[in-house]
Design a protein around this motif. Structure first.
Motif, mmCIF file in Angstrom:
data_model
loop_
_atom_site.group_PDB
_atom_site.id
_atom_site.type_symbol
_atom_site.label_atom_id
_atom_site.label_comp_id
_atom_site.label_asym_id
_atom_site.label_seq_id
_atom_site.Cartn_x
_atom_site.Cartn_y
_atom_site.Cartn_z
ATOM 1 N N GLN B 85 -24.573 19.332 -19.533
ATOM 2 C CA GLN B 85 -23.951 18.698 -18.935
ATOM 3 C C GLN B 85 -21.738 17.712 -19.202
ATOM 4 O O GLN B 85 -20.770 18.105 -19.711
ATOM 5 N N PHE B 86 -22.884 16.992 -20.256
ATOM 6 C CA PHE B 86 -22.533 16.107 -20.472
ATOM 7 C C PHE B 86 -21.706 16.405 -21.833
ATOM 8 O O PHE B 86 -20.584 16.199 -21.969
ATOM 9 N N LEU B 87 -22.413 17.094 -22.827
ATOM 10 C CA LEU B 87 -21.445 18.133 -23.335
ATOM 11 C C LEU B 87 -20.824 18.883 -23.245
ATOM 12 O O LEU B 87 -19.632 19.403 -24.097
ATOM 13 N N VAL B 115 -32.676 14.149 -30.000
ATOM 14 C CA VAL B 115 -31.764 14.054 -31.020
ATOM 15 C C VAL B 115 -30.808 14.707 -31.816
ATOM 16 O O VAL B 115 -30.301 15.349 -31.809
ATOM 17 N N ARG B 116 -31.865 15.697 -32.476
ATOM 18 C CA ARG B 116 -31.926 16.549 -33.254
ATOM 19 C C ARG B 116 -30.690 18.123 -33.003
ATOM 20 O O ARG B 116 -30.156 17.821 -33.253
ATOM 21 N N ARG B 117 -31.247 18.151 -31.656
ATOM 22 C CA ARG B 117 -30.260 19.235 -30.464
ATOM 23 C C ARG B 117 -29.201 18.664 -30.775
ATOM 24 O O ARG B 117 -28.088 19.457 -30.996
ATOM 25 N N LEU B 118 -28.649 17.514 -30.175
ATOM 26 C CA LEU B 118 -27.401 17.173 -29.879
ATOM 27 C C LEU B 118 -26.745 16.423 -31.022
ATOM 28 O O LEU B 118 -25.943 17.024 -30.811
ATOM 29 N N VAL B 119 -27.430 16.285 -32.023
ATOM 30 C CA VAL B 119 -26.733 16.006 -32.899
ATOM 31 C C VAL B 119 -26.029 17.643 -33.635
ATOM 32 O O VAL B 119 -24.658 17.836 -34.341
ATOM 33 N N ARG B 120 -26.547 18.790 -33.827
ATOM 34 C CA ARG B 120 -26.397 20.325 -33.941
ATOM 35 C C ARG B 120 -24.977 20.423 -33.228
ATOM 36 O O ARG B 120 -24.295 20.608 -33.932
ATOM 37 N N LYS B 121 -25.402 20.537 -32.129
ATOM 38 C CA LYS B 121 -24.040 20.374 -30.596
ATOM 39 C C LYS B 121 -22.569 19.601 -31.286
ATOM 40 O O LYS B 121 -21.720 20.116 -30.871
ATOM 41 N N THR B 168 -24.425 19.194 -39.262
ATOM 42 C CA THR B 168 -24.260 20.147 -40.043
ATOM 43 C C THR B 168 -22.545 20.055 -40.544
ATOM 44 O O THR B 168 -22.335 20.631 -41.079
ATOM 45 N N ASN B 169 -22.750 18.608 -40.864
ATOM 46 C CA ASN B 169 -21.028 17.849 -41.259
ATOM 47 C C ASN B 169 -21.812 16.889 -41.938
ATOM 48 O O ASN B 169 -22.239 15.989 -41.504
ATOM 49 N N ASP B 170 -21.290 16.514 -43.075
ATOM 50 C CA ASP B 170 -21.764 15.405 -43.828
ATOM 51 C C ASP B 170 -21.240 14.195 -43.604
ATOM 52 O O ASP B 170 -21.835 12.825 -43.849
ATOM 53 N N ASP B 171 -20.319 13.908 -42.571
ATOM 54 C CA ASP B 171 -19.232 12.654 -42.058
ATOM 55 C C ASP B 171 -20.189 12.617 -41.056
ATOM 56 O O ASP B 171 -18.694 11.837 -41.126
ATOM 57 N N PHE B 172 -20.351 12.958 -40.250
ATOM 58 C CA PHE B 172 -20.946 12.649 -39.313
ATOM 59 C C PHE B 172 -21.789 11.422 -39.151
ATOM 60 O O PHE B 172 -22.289 11.531 -39.852
ATOM 61 N N LEU C 118 -11.645 32.805 -25.439
ATOM 62 C CA LEU C 118 -12.905 33.418 -26.326
ATOM 63 C C LEU C 118 -13.497 33.214 -27.757
ATOM 64 O O LEU C 118 -14.630 33.429 -28.452
ATOM 65 N N VAL C 119 -12.375 33.469 -29.070
ATOM 66 C CA VAL C 119 -12.210 34.056 -30.616
ATOM 67 C C VAL C 119 -12.115 32.477 -30.881
ATOM 68 O O VAL C 119 -13.504 32.697 -31.755
ATOM 69 N N ARG C 120 -12.225 31.063 -30.304
ATOM 70 C CA ARG C 120 -12.231 30.015 -30.386
ATOM 71 C C ARG C 120 -14.033 29.450 -30.557
ATOM 72 O O ARG C 120 -14.428 28.907 -31.811
ATOM 73 N N LYS C 121 -14.583 30.156 -29.465
ATOM 74 C CA LYS C 121 -15.380 29.330 -29.101
ATOM 75 C C LYS C 121 -16.577 29.912 -30.045
ATOM 76 O O LYS C 121 -18.175 29.697 -30.406
ATOM 77 N N LEU C 122 -16.475 31.397 -30.143
ATOM 78 C CA LEU C 122 -17.439 32.047 -31.103
ATOM 79 C C LEU C 122 -17.404 31.719 -32.219
ATOM 80 O O LEU C 122 -18.342 31.351 -32.672
ATOM 81 N N CYS C 123 -16.323 30.924 -32.776
ATOM 82 C CA CYS C 123 -16.314 30.711 -34.245
ATOM 83 C C CYS C 123 -17.405 29.516 -33.999
ATOM 84 O O CYS C 123 -17.995 29.346 -35.408
ATOM 85 N N ASP C 124 -16.603 28.543 -32.964
ATOM 86 C CA ASP C 124 -17.728 27.510 -33.628
ATOM 87 C C ASP C 124 -19.250 27.694 -32.861
ATOM 88 O O ASP C 124 -20.262 26.772 -33.522
ATOM 89 N N ARG C 125 -19.524 28.871 -32.518
ATOM 90 C CA ARG C 125 -21.271 28.925 -31.716
ATOM 91 C C ARG C 125 -21.636 29.803 -33.118
ATOM 92 O O ARG C 125 -22.645 30.265 -33.380
ATOM 93 N N GLY C 126 -21.207 30.132 -34.439
ATOM 94 C CA GLY C 126 -21.412 30.747 -35.230
ATOM 95 C C GLY C 126 -21.866 32.060 -35.056
ATOM 96 O O GLY C 126 -22.381 32.593 -35.426
ATOM 97 N N VAL C 127 -20.554 32.779 -34.149
ATOM 98 C CA VAL C 127 -20.553 34.404 -34.353
ATOM 99 C C VAL C 127 -19.726 34.431 -34.854
ATOM 100 O O VAL C 127 -18.424 34.399 -34.998
ATOM 101 N N ALA C 128 -19.962 36.056 -35.572
ATOM 102 C CA ALA C 128 -19.943 36.334 -36.622
ATOM 103 C C ALA C 128 -18.231 37.481 -36.844
ATOM 104 O O ALA C 128 -17.265 37.549 -37.894
ATOM 105 N N GLY C 129 -18.263 38.175 -35.391
ATOM 106 C CA GLY C 129 -17.603 38.730 -34.928
ATOM 107 C C GLY C 129 -17.023 39.131 -33.481
ATOM 108 O O GLY C 129 -18.380 38.762 -32.749
#
Lengths: 323, 323, 323, 323
Positions: B85-87, B115-121, B168-172, C118-129
């Protein structure tokens, strides 16, 4: 059979004196606001915090505004947030308060079937009523553009009937919002639609106008008589004295977006000032304290609960709110 | 290999002049705020709307406060809202803005794995950094009680390392918040923990204090040297001149909860006044207009898009914001 | 400028030999499946678990079916779940796998603006198409009824263009699904629409049919030539040999709902048997073990991570998967 | 005062004959399953679909397994999904069925305060009961490792009491799961904890074991007497005849994870076969039809509703399920 009372459906008035009035739950309380001969008021809120402030101030009901909630999330009032994201905001609002809430349900988020799901979920969350408008998904805010297309009247009546047939609390209210005046379709069409929506089961009619004068609203009231309760939203005709609405037999006035507008103004001020001054020194005394936030969100209840449910240990949490 | 740029990672500075500075995305921008020799400032926001106001005002970064977001939802700062919900609140905030955001990640919402899941999200949502504190889930606000238990230092170092290994971003950026001073464990423990967290990979240390004097903060700065950037939150020692922080070599100051406090104050005022006056007439001129809300949420972009993507028809939507 | 690689966009093929083929991320991999001269296959999945099984089996891509996901949630394929509830399912699926996923995006969940989000969110989530179909929200499954109304062609082209303009990964694909044959509007209308959608930017055309013979599909292929890749869904014309599709120049075949149907069958069997026998004794050997569930969801990775990130203590977690 | 009956709390048995037994709602029905002298059975489900299959098969109640739900989402049974993501799955399951559901609530997702929120939300969603176990957040599956740490007994009693004090339906049940045997702490500790949890208000005790023999379960039953209902999960001691549990006075047996295991097996088979054969031709007859999916999710109800709520038009939706 026992009832499924959730916390927010607890009686909202305690019986202290004799003889006491009957105790109402939130669903009944909204119904009474709509039906009572007195003019009632609903104040806009857009999250749990503003809802709580509306309740603490003494209002008898909350208007969960679609425009305000969208703006608060940072999106447009065009169904950009999904209906379940909106529902989650409503749940936080209902959980934070005990007075009834009428929800701005836009168009019902689709067709009659989407309205059915919405109504069932609102009942589950302790939301006392929903207002749906006779437009099409995805919606556009009524104050934008001049001739938005309206929903087919029969199709919209189907949404109302489907909603009423789906409510799981007998006292849930559906308010049908008539957009005919705003869409430029005239008083006859507005009355024709109001009549049809009333016949379809709507518990009240919201007649909307975006003129700066209340003339068409008052004219509607005159033609409508008292066939069922009428709700109005004087955002644009704000200069009209409230007494005029009372005399015209309006049931309920919605102050529709003023908390979000006040918040915008205040946040701009404080953010601008901190940005300029690079310091908090000058404004600390003008703001509520951090402890006030704790109080608003019920920290003292949690402190009491910790005593009740946590094993005793040294260094236990404690906050002295009066300090 | 192409990058997965989302809208909020677009360059935040346009290159207009020659020679132009390198264009930074949001992750890089936060890193630069932390690393630059200048004193930087992050301003609290708690939803998409306040985040947008922080950006429009000219701040270079946003502090997504756990206390403020919780209060805004109407719940306590005790992990009552779930981390997803926070996310979701954070996602609305990131979507509404283009400047970097440092997120108050509480304790990381569990152990190293959470923490791992949080950071990735957070990386997926375009959030540039997170601050985690060396306490235990569920958290209690640091200004409550006197001797809250701290996390085991080694275990907390594991949370930091797990977070850094998962970005997943080097600059995070991960900022490690040291609660030793607030927990009454003294300067030596604070320095010992700061050193360990730095060694575990923290990109910056947030040293927290709830005293009304900045003495212990300034003492920490002196002992710490410049081993890595230091972030502070002068909510309680607000009277200290900002120049003192600059001279002490602080990297970043967080103005932590002032937008929510300003909003509370303003909403109480306007709600109280409308309740008393039963009218909008007296306050309409003091509030931003409804059109201002449309502007803030980008209605003009949608109007342009409708021209581009909708077939031409009569009565198309149009709003003249200047009207 | 650094990229925002999330975990699921990591290269899906390791470069071991010389000279190795170029390493593709998931967006590129789907694009290549669509563009390659070989016939490709996508297998239906409806949650993280089935997605993982599709990947482990060796398929190169996943079809995230709207019908299957709805059924799995227990709702109808009529947009009863909100688009963000659907998005959350997709996120779990993308997180659980590394092969590309083409998502059944129904009608795009509204108008062009909803498609953009929808398209922006799919890209963020790593969905290819995503595949969107030329019908109206809320949708009805294509196998229900006979003459479902189609979207206005121009309006639907606007959805495609808006989607393409909004993708934040250059290799994201939009597949336009033509429902003209199913709606009984004939081959000419199907070709006219396919041409328009292609011109609007669609990366591929999905031509759908509910006949038990593939004749109209093969006829479409003949008329269409090779203007852009064509995707088909032989749920109803399953008896047609796959070789016929290959010869006709089809790009990609979707096996659209067979995992959910297999799961239904198996769960009915096991539930029925346990209900009758009131015992597990007879079926334990026929089922995968609980350890197999642990393996499927990556328990061994967590065991390794615990060694890396948790302080050593007695009684640490350990599972011997081989036991 | 009217009750807030939601759809899923409707009576689950219709009164057709005279004299009819009292009609029970879902909360009462679970309570009766626990209290009745007969041995009762709960069958695992992990989404709306499997829950519906459990109901259609004739089971009287559903076990919403944390392991199965996690696996279905594609994550580990270590609180990787948030408690609200878990809650959303439960809501779909409750909406899809009318029989009672006992939910695997892990540790309660935190401390007593998190349990309070969980219990209130479960009551709102029509979930009849929750089982919480005496371990720490984040949890590890009980079948992993050998000596997982247990929660402090007093602290766990606080969670139970807080939960019971928070239920908004009088018939909601809290089952306390004793992990002492699995943690290697012996029978005396198991009995001591069971007694304490019972005294704290637990409506039933779940005594868990991971041995392949039921000996320690049967020994517990002997020592425990009939102080309150006992629930067991014979996943590991599946070979023990059910009659032994009946004779020992067990109240309820949970078949804990067999639907997810059957689904895994079936999906692997069908996915593997389609991958090898590149064709559906050979397996179509072995699978339930697409129309069967429509039937399972209630398409016929929607067809009826469309007749009731949609204006008549040509080409209306219609599906003949019998075709």
């Amino acid at each position: 059979m026992r009832s499924n009372l959730n916390a927010t459906e607890n009686p909202i008035a305690s019986t202290s004196a004799t003889p006491s009035p009957p105790v109402l739950n939130r669903f009944q309380a909204l119904r009474q606001l709509l039906l009572s001969p007195d003019l009632s008021f609903l104040m806009e809120a857009h999250n749990g915090l503003s809802a709580k402030i509306v309740e603490e101030t003494g209002f008898q009901g909350i208007w969960a505004s679609g425009l305000s909630i969208s703006a608060s999330l940072g999106v447009r009032d065009n169904n950009e947030a999904s209906w379940t994201q909106f529902l989650e905001v409503l749940e936080f609002m209902a959980d934070a308060t005990s007075i009834p809430m009428l929800v701005d349900g836009d168009t019902g988020f689709g067709n009659f079937n989407n309205v059915r799901r919405l109504v069932r979920k609102l009942c589950d969350r302790g939301v006392a009523g929903v207002c749906i408008e006779d437009k099409l998904f995805p919606k556009t805010n009524s104050f934008i553009g001049d001739h938005q297309p309206l929903a087919d009247m029969e199709e919209f009546c189907g949404r109302i009937r489907a909603g009423k047939d789906s409510q799981t609390n007998d006292d849930f209210s559906i308010v049908a919002r008539v957009e005919a005046l705003i869409a430029g379709q005239g008083m006859d069409e507005a009355l024709r639609r109001a009549e049809a929506y009333h016949a379809a089961g709507a518990d009240a009619i919201l007649i909307h106008s975006k003129r700066s004068s209340a003339a068409e609203i008052l004219s509607f009231m005159e033609h409508w008589g008292q066939r069922c309760p009428v709700v109005i939203v004087p955002t644009m005709y704000y200069a009209t004295p409230t007494e005029a609405f009372r005399e015209a037999g309006v049931s309920t006035v919605i102050w529709a977006n003023h908390n979000i507008r006040a918040a915008i103004s205040a946040m701009r001020d404080v953010t601008g000032r901190i940005h300029r001054e690079q310091s908090l020194a000058g404004l600390e005394r003008d703001l509520p304290t951090v402890k006030d936030i704790f109080r608003l969100t019920g920290q003292d209840e949690l402190n009491e609960a910790e005593k009740r449910y946590l094993p005793v240990r040294t260094g236990a949490h404690a906050i002295i709110l009066a300090a």
